[in-house]
Design a protein around this motif. Structure first.
Motif, PDB file in Angstrom:
ATOM      1  N   THR A 153    -155.597  29.833 102.456  1.00  0.00           N
ATOM      2  CA  THR A 153    -154.382  30.012 101.174  1.00  0.00           C
ATOM      3  C   THR A 153    -153.649  28.890 101.516  1.00  0.00           C
ATOM      4  N   GLU A 154    -152.882  28.899 100.242  1.00  0.00           N
ATOM      5  CA  GLU A 154    -151.755  27.814 100.110  1.00  0.00           C
ATOM      6  C   GLU A 154    -150.568  28.510 101.050  1.00  0.00           C
ATOM      7  N   GLU A 155    -150.300  29.805 101.135  1.00  0.00           N
ATOM      8  CA  GLU A 155    -149.189  30.149 101.664  1.00  0.00           C
ATOM      9  C   GLU A 155    -149.197  29.705 103.284  1.00  0.00           C
ATOM     10  N   VAL A 156    -150.611  29.996 103.744  1.00  0.00           N
ATOM     11  CA  VAL A 156    -150.923  29.528 105.215  1.00  0.00           C
ATOM     12  C   VAL A 156    -150.635  28.156 105.484  1.00  0.00           C
ATOM     13  N   VAL A 157    -151.117  27.292 104.601  1.00  0.00           N
ATOM     14  CA  VAL A 157    -151.212  25.680 104.724  1.00  0.00           C
ATOM     15  C   VAL A 157    -149.695  25.356 104.619  1.00  0.00           C
ATOM     16  N   ASP A 158    -148.701  25.930 103.729  1.00  0.00           N
ATOM     17  CA  ASP A 158    -147.460  25.796 103.660  1.00  0.00           C
ATOM     18  C   ASP A 158    -146.581  25.964 104.921  1.00  0.00           C
ATOM     19  N   GLY A 159    -146.877  27.024 105.272  1.00  0.00           N
ATOM     20  CA  GLY A 159    -146.234  27.434 106.190  1.00  0.00           C
ATOM     21  C   GLY A 159    -146.313  26.517 107.614  1.00  0.00           C
ATOM     22  N   ILE A 160    -147.829  26.090 107.905  1.00  0.00           N
ATOM     23  CA  ILE A 160    -147.921  25.381 108.877  1.00  0.00           C
ATOM     24  C   ILE A 160    -147.266  23.827 108.706  1.00  0.00           C
ATOM     25  N   LEU A 161    -147.230  23.527 107.324  1.00  0.00           N
ATOM     26  CA  LEU A 161    -146.697  22.034 107.027  1.00  0.00           C
ATOM     27  C   LEU A 161    -145.369  22.058 107.313  1.00  0.00           C
ATOM     28  N   CYS A 162    -144.582  23.214 107.020  1.00  0.00           N
ATOM     29  CA  CYS A 162    -143.234  23.581 107.244  1.00  0.00           C
ATOM     30  C   CYS A 162    -142.698  23.873 108.398  1.00  0.00           C
ATOM     31  N   HIS A 163    -143.136  24.208 109.616  1.00  0.00           N
ATOM     32  CA  HIS A 163    -142.847  24.782 110.507  1.00  0.00           C
ATOM     33  C   HIS A 163    -141.797  23.988 111.360  1.00  0.00           C
ATOM     34  N   ARG A 178    -141.087  29.243 112.108  1.00  0.00           N
ATOM     35  CA  ARG A 178    -140.129  27.877 112.146  1.00  0.00           C
ATOM     36  C   ARG A 178    -138.977  28.204 113.084  1.00  0.00           C
ATOM     37  N   VAL A 179    -138.414  29.680 113.075  1.00  0.00           N
ATOM     38  CA  VAL A 179    -137.318  29.745 114.005  1.00  0.00           C
ATOM     39  C   VAL A 179    -137.938  30.242 115.221  1.00  0.00           C
ATOM     40  N   SER A 180    -139.045  31.082 114.987  1.00  0.00           N
ATOM     41  CA  SER A 180    -139.694  31.470 116.422  1.00  0.00           C
ATOM     42  C   SER A 180    -140.291  30.386 117.308  1.00  0.00           C
ATOM     43  N   ASP A 181    -140.679  29.392 116.506  1.00  0.00           N
ATOM     44  CA  ASP A 181    -141.132  28.026 117.466  1.00  0.00           C
ATOM     45  C   ASP A 181    -140.158  27.765 118.328  1.00  0.00           C
ATOM     46  N   ARG A 182    -138.912  27.693 117.796  1.00  0.00           N
ATOM     47  CA  ARG A 182    -137.844  27.039 118.472  1.00  0.00           C
ATOM     48  C   ARG A 182    -137.343  28.022 119.504  1.00  0.00           C
ATOM     49  N   ILE A 183    -137.402  29.403 119.274  1.00  0.00           N
ATOM     50  CA  ILE A 183    -137.051  30.286 120.166  1.00  0.00           C
ATOM     51  C   ILE A 183    -137.969  30.119 121.251  1.00  0.00           C
ATOM     52  N   ALA A 184    -139.184  30.165 120.977  1.00  0.00           N
ATOM     53  CA  ALA A 184    -140.364  30.228 122.304  1.00  0.00           C
ATOM     54  C   ALA A 184    -140.163  28.944 122.998  1.00  0.00           C
ATOM     55  N   TYR A 185    -140.161  27.942 122.511  1.00  0.00           N
ATOM     56  CA  TYR A 185    -140.271  26.431 123.452  1.00  0.00           C
ATOM     57  C   TYR A 185    -138.927  26.284 123.963  1.00  0.00           C
ATOM     58  N   ILE A 186    -137.729  26.443 123.600  1.00  0.00           N
ATOM     59  CA  ILE A 186    -136.649  26.276 124.524  1.00  0.00           C
ATOM     60  C   ILE A 186    -136.484  27.387 125.659  1.00  0.00           C
ATOM     61  N   ASN A 187    -136.975  28.385 125.449  1.00  0.00           N
ATOM     62  CA  ASN A 187    -136.990  29.398 126.510  1.00  0.00           C
ATOM     63  C   ASN A 187    -138.102  29.368 127.570  1.00  0.00           C
ATOM     64  N   HIS A 188    -139.487  28.952 126.939  1.00  0.00           N
ATOM     65  CA  HIS A 188    -140.482  28.880 128.102  1.00  0.00           C
ATOM     66  C   HIS A 188    -140.268  27.568 128.627  1.00  0.00           C
ATOM     67  N   ASP A 189    -139.867  26.553 128.052  1.00  0.00           N
ATOM     68  CA  ASP A 189    -139.764  25.347 128.570  1.00  0.00           C
ATOM     69  C   ASP A 189    -138.535  25.286 129.724  1.00  0.00           C
ATOM     70  N   ILE A 190    -137.624  26.138 129.577  1.00  0.00           N
ATOM     71  CA  ILE A 190    -136.545  26.404 130.761  1.00  0.00           C
ATOM     72  C   ILE A 190    -137.380  27.140 131.989  1.00  0.00           C
TER      73      ILE A 190
END
Length: 331
Positions: A153-163, A178-190
């Motif tokens: 669906t267009e909504e899923v493709v749009d979300g992937i493109l704009c993450h 988008r915000v969850s990606d940042r929360i996840a990678y900063i903390n698990h990378d630490i």
């Protein structure tokens, strides 16, 4: 009433007016009959989970190349952590969890082997440049299923493109990813950097940890609560008193880990491997048969980029060895 219709009726009863309702999806490029059991967003989630690109994420670098140890994140475990954080936020805000999960599970399908080092290498080689978020959208629209794509669906493709960088997703569910990606990678990378001995918890600026938390779980809890408590009236945002130290923590990670010459010492080898693979598969006739359709319809350079971007770390090294490293002679 079908199971899908019942689910969509429940969506109307319990979700926020700002949610993306599955019975109002903008649809797919190729129209399909509705499923009796699953909503369109649930079908998209399932298609992503079952696709080949999703399975390959388990052998793609998150931060550290070829780490010795079973507990370092890969691109797959990162994706699962993003999906869990995003679903928690979506549920708390009464938004569409199925759409949120589908976007989260698909957001990194276009990531290269060797993490961002591979992305930078392909960006230098690919005409027009290379950006993993655009490639993730291309994977689901074009590359998967031998050039047919997943027809999401267009909504899923749009979300992937704009993450990540660039414009915001059209749906709040996409903005949550988008915000969850940042929360996840900063903390698990630490967490991974501490495991690797690059930094310790004591190295984190105390002015930041006093506000955000003194452990991975505390910081994630603080950040998620901030998004839930601050997001209202159709906006996904973090409280300024939390977002400012979070951005400072991200800058600390770039300085201490992402640009650390010791932690990234092996990455200097990546451009050579990617470059030689691009050179070899850029010769007519060298691409595998399953890339022929894309080569014919989109051009050789595009097909080579798609093929290399889809490789796992291990497969890229094996192909490089197979092509360029002489084998012992055996009569």
């Amino acid at each position: 009433m079908t199971v899908r219709e019942r689910t969509q009726k429940i969506e109307r009863q319990i979700l926020s007016p700002y949610a993306a309702f599955s019975d109002q999806t903008k649809g797919r490029k190729r129209p399909e009959e509705d499923d009796d059991l699953r909503t369109p967003f649930q079908r998209d989630r399932d298609r992503i989970i079952h696709c080949k690109s999703f399975r390959r994420l388990k052998h793609k670098t998150q931060v550290f190349l070829a780490p010795e140890g079973d507990h370092y994140r890969t691109r797959l475990t990162h994706t699962l952590e993003v999906a869990q954080i995003a679903r928690t936020i979506a549920r708390a805000l009464c938004l569409n969890e199925d759409l949120t999960e589908a976007i989260a599970l698909g957001h990194d399908l276009g990531h290269t082997p060797f993490g961002h080092a591979g992305e930078r290498a392909l960006n230098e080689l690919c005409p027009g440049g290379f950006r993993h978020y655009e490639q993730s959208a291309r994977v689901v629209e074009r590359v998967e299923k031998n050039g047919e794509g997943l027809n999401l669906t267009e909504e899923v493709v749009d979300g992937i493109l704009c993450h990540t960088t660039g414009r915001q997703a059209e749906t709040l569910e996409g903005q949550i990813v988008r915000v969850s990606d940042r929360i996840a990678y900063i903390n698990h990378d630490i967490d991974d950097s501490e495991r690797a001995g690059i930094i310790s918890e004591e190295d984190l600026p105390q002015t930041l940890t006093n506000l955000l938390g003194h452990s991975k779980s505390q910081r994630i809890n603080t950040l998620v609560h901030s998004v839930v408590e601050s997001s209202q009236n159709g906006k996904i945002e973090m409280e300024p008193e939390i977002e400012v130290p979070f951005d400072e923590l991200r800058r600390f990670m770039f300085h201490s880990v992402y640009e650390n010459p010791y932690a990234k010492s092996e990455e200097k080898k990546v451009p050579g491997i990617i470059g030689k693979l691009y050179e070899y598969f850029g010769e007519p006739g060298n691409l595998p048969d399953d890339m022929r359709r894309i080569e014919k319809e989109d051009g050789l350079n595009r097909a080579v980029t798609d093929y290399i971007a889809g490789m796992t770390d291990q497969y890229a090294v094996e192909k490089f060895m197979e092509i360029y490293v002489p084998k012992a002679w055996n009569r």
